[in-house]
Design a protein around this motif. Structure first.
Motif, PDB file in Angstrom:
ATOM      1  N   ASP A 214       0.797  -1.224   0.000  1.00  0.00           N
ATOM      2  CA  ASP A 214       0.000   0.000   0.000  1.00  0.00           C
ATOM      3  C   ASP A 214       0.836   1.284   0.000  1.00  0.00           C
ATOM      4  N   ARG A 215       1.734   1.404  -0.974  1.00  0.00           N
ATOM      5  CA  ARG A 215       2.499   2.637  -1.132  1.00  0.00           C
ATOM      6  C   ARG A 215       1.739   3.602  -2.035  1.00  0.00           C
ATOM      7  N   ASP A 216       1.595   4.832  -1.581  1.00  0.00           N
ATOM      8  CA  ASP A 216       0.850   5.828  -2.362  1.00  0.00           C
ATOM      9  C   ASP A 216       1.421   6.009  -3.758  1.00  0.00           C
ATOM     10  N   ILE A 217       2.748   6.027  -3.854  1.00  0.00           N
ATOM     11  CA  ILE A 217       3.382   6.302  -5.149  1.00  0.00           C
ATOM     12  C   ILE A 217       3.174   5.166  -6.149  1.00  0.00           C
ATOM     13  N   GLU A 218       2.755   3.983  -5.671  1.00  0.00           N
ATOM     14  CA  GLU A 218       2.586   2.848  -6.575  1.00  0.00           C
ATOM     15  C   GLU A 218       1.134   2.609  -6.979  1.00  0.00           C
ATOM     16  N   LYS A 219       0.236   3.439  -6.522  1.00  0.00           N
ATOM     17  CA  LYS A 219      -1.184   3.203  -6.783  1.00  0.00           C
ATOM     18  C   LYS A 219      -1.571   3.430  -8.239  1.00  0.00           C
ATOM     19  N   ASN A 220      -0.737   4.152  -8.997  1.00  0.00           N
ATOM     20  CA  ASN A 220      -1.054   4.420 -10.400  1.00  0.00           C
ATOM     21  C   ASN A 220      -0.253   3.556 -11.376  1.00  0.00           C
ATOM     22  N   ILE A 221       0.449   2.534 -10.873  1.00  0.00           N
ATOM     23  CA  ILE A 221       1.192   1.652 -11.770  1.00  0.00           C
ATOM     24  C   ILE A 221       0.201   0.805 -12.571  1.00  0.00           C
ATOM     25  N   SER A 222       0.377   0.763 -13.877  1.00  0.00           N
ATOM     26  CA  SER A 222      -0.526  -0.032 -14.709  1.00  0.00           C
ATOM     27  C   SER A 222      -0.100  -1.496 -14.724  1.00  0.00           C
ATOM     28  N   SER A 223      -1.066  -2.377 -14.888  1.00  0.00           N
ATOM     29  CA  SER A 223      -0.786  -3.813 -14.979  1.00  0.00           C
ATOM     30  C   SER A 223       0.083  -4.116 -16.197  1.00  0.00           C
ATOM     31  N   LEU A 224      -0.160  -3.390 -17.287  1.00  0.00           N
ATOM     32  CA  LEU A 224       0.625  -3.599 -18.503  1.00  0.00           C
ATOM     33  C   LEU A 224       2.091  -3.282 -18.258  1.00  0.00           C
ATOM     34  N   TYR A 225       2.363  -2.169 -17.558  1.00  0.00           N
ATOM     35  CA  TYR A 225       3.746  -1.789 -17.249  1.00  0.00           C
ATOM     36  C   TYR A 225       4.426  -2.867 -16.408  1.00  0.00           C
ATOM     37  N   LEU A 226       3.732  -3.394 -15.414  1.00  0.00           N
ATOM     38  CA  LEU A 226       4.290  -4.450 -14.559  1.00  0.00           C
ATOM     39  C   LEU A 226       4.562  -5.722 -15.363  1.00  0.00           C
ATOM     40  N   GLU A 227       3.651  -6.048 -16.247  1.00  0.00           N
ATOM     41  CA  GLU A 227       3.821  -7.246 -17.066  1.00  0.00           C
ATOM     42  C   GLU A 227       5.016  -7.100 -18.005  1.00  0.00           C
ATOM     43  N   GLN A 228       5.164  -5.906 -18.584  1.00  0.00           N
ATOM     44  CA  GLN A 228       6.293  -5.652 -19.481  1.00  0.00           C
ATOM     45  C   GLN A 228       7.617  -5.725 -18.726  1.00  0.00           C
ATOM     46  N   LEU A 229       7.646  -5.162 -17.525  1.00  0.00           N
ATOM     47  CA  LEU A 229       8.864  -5.203 -16.725  1.00  0.00           C
ATOM     48  C   LEU A 229       9.256  -6.630 -16.377  1.00  0.00           C
ATOM     49  N   SER A 230       8.286  -7.443 -16.026  1.00  0.00           N
ATOM     50  CA  SER A 230       8.566  -8.840 -15.695  1.00  0.00           C
ATOM     51  C   SER A 230       9.183  -9.565 -16.890  1.00  0.00           C
ATOM     52  N   SER A 231       8.637  -9.296 -18.063  1.00  0.00           N
ATOM     53  CA  SER A 231       9.185  -9.898 -19.278  1.00  0.00           C
ATOM     54  C   SER A 231      10.605  -9.400 -19.546  1.00  0.00           C
ATOM     55  N   ASP A 232      10.817  -8.102 -19.341  1.00  0.00           N
ATOM     56  CA  ASP A 232      12.151  -7.521 -19.525  1.00  0.00           C
ATOM     57  C   ASP A 232      13.161  -8.179 -18.581  1.00  0.00           C
ATOM     58  N   TYR A 233      12.770  -8.358 -17.334  1.00  0.00           N
ATOM     59  CA  TYR A 233      13.659  -8.975 -16.357  1.00  0.00           C
ATOM     60  C   TYR A 233      14.047 -10.389 -16.769  1.00  0.00           C
ATOM     61  N   ASN A 234      13.078 -11.170 -17.239  1.00  0.00           N
ATOM     62  CA  ASN A 234      13.373 -12.529 -17.671  1.00  0.00           C
ATOM     63  C   ASN A 234      14.398 -12.538 -18.803  1.00  0.00           C
ATOM     64  N   ASP A 235      14.220 -11.645 -19.763  1.00  0.00           N
ATOM     65  CA  ASP A 235      15.137 -11.572 -20.899  1.00  0.00           C
ATOM     66  C   ASP A 235      16.533 -11.144 -20.458  1.00  0.00           C
ATOM     67  N   VAL A 236      16.597 -10.119 -19.596  1.00  0.00           N
ATOM     68  CA  VAL A 236      17.890  -9.601 -19.146  1.00  0.00           C
ATOM     69  C   VAL A 236      18.646 -10.631 -18.316  1.00  0.00           C
ATOM     70  N   MET A 237      17.957 -11.346 -17.442  1.00  0.00           N
ATOM     71  CA  MET A 237      18.630 -12.326 -16.599  1.00  0.00           C
ATOM     72  C   MET A 237      19.162 -13.504 -17.421  1.00  0.00           C
TER      73      MET A 237
END
Length: 217
Positions: free
Chosen positions: A143-166
């Motif tokens: 429940d961080r205020d600054i994270e309340k506007n993060i989109s699901s699409l952005y989170l999904e893209q980041l997860s994919s990016d992390y998998n590729d980078v690792m």
């Protein structure tokens, strides 16, 4: 392994990096380096308008992480004091490539390459990953205020990016072990047995008994 342990925990937003870093630090009695997040004055605006605030946000993170890593090298690693960090400097490029426009990214990469030249290199990376459902659930729970506007699409893209980078990191740096754990199957915060699995893998990988004052918790 004879080198002083420098362990970094990485993974997408909300996967539990800081929680795991804290638990490992307490167990092994290592210094814990925590990244600056909420102190970033641009982050809230970034999640509201990524295009408008991405460069300022990423530069703040890069400069602060550079300072932190320089400090732990001077005050801890150089004095043979083991360190656990809840981030790796590589995350700067993961986020920058996702959010910056081409012209800004080019400038950013040049600065990044210069700054990272003399930074300490971890000798083990713990990579945490989880499904989008698990990540969203954990972000809502903290429940961080600054994270309340993060989109699901952005989170999904980041997860994919992390998998590729690792995957790419393991190919380019085969001498640095990457231990991968799933946040969907391991709850290292609530379940001590799950935490023991991670601790045992770290000890087996780095043979770090000589550098630890382990807690019996």
């Amino acid at each position: 392994m004879n080198t002083i342990p420098f362990i970094t925990v990485e993974g997408p937003i909300g996967v539990g990096k800081t929680s795991l870093g804290k638990l490992l630090s307490e167990h092994f009695q290592y210094y814990l380096l925590k990244e600056i997040v909420e102190e970033n004055p641009f982050l809230g605006k970034f999640y509201e308008n990524i295009d408008e605030w991405s460069f300022q946000t990423e530069m703040f993170f890069l400069c602060n992480r550079y300072k932190q890593l320089n400090d732990i090298n001077a005050h801890y690693l150089s004095k043979k004091i083991p360190v656990i960090a809840d981030y790796h400097i590589m995350k700067n490029l993961i986020f920058a490539k996702r959010s910056l426009q081409e012209k800004e990214l080019s400038k950013y990469v040049r600065i990044y390459d210069v700054l990272k030249e003399d930074l300490p290199t971890p000798n083990i990376i713990i990579y945490l990953h989880a499904s989008l459902e698990t990540i969203i659930k954990r972000i809502k729970k903290r429940d961080r205020d600054i994270e309340k506007n993060i989109s699901s699409l952005y989170l999904e893209q980041l997860s994919s990016d992390y998998n590729d980078v690792m995957k790419d990191f393991q190919k380019r740096h085969p001498h640095i072990p990457v231990l991968t754990f799933s946040g969907d199957t391991l709850d290292f915060v609530q379940n001590k047995e799950d935490l023991k699995i991670i601790i045992a893998k770290i000890k087996d990988t780095l043979n770090i008994g000589a550098y630890t004052n382990e807690s019996e918790k």
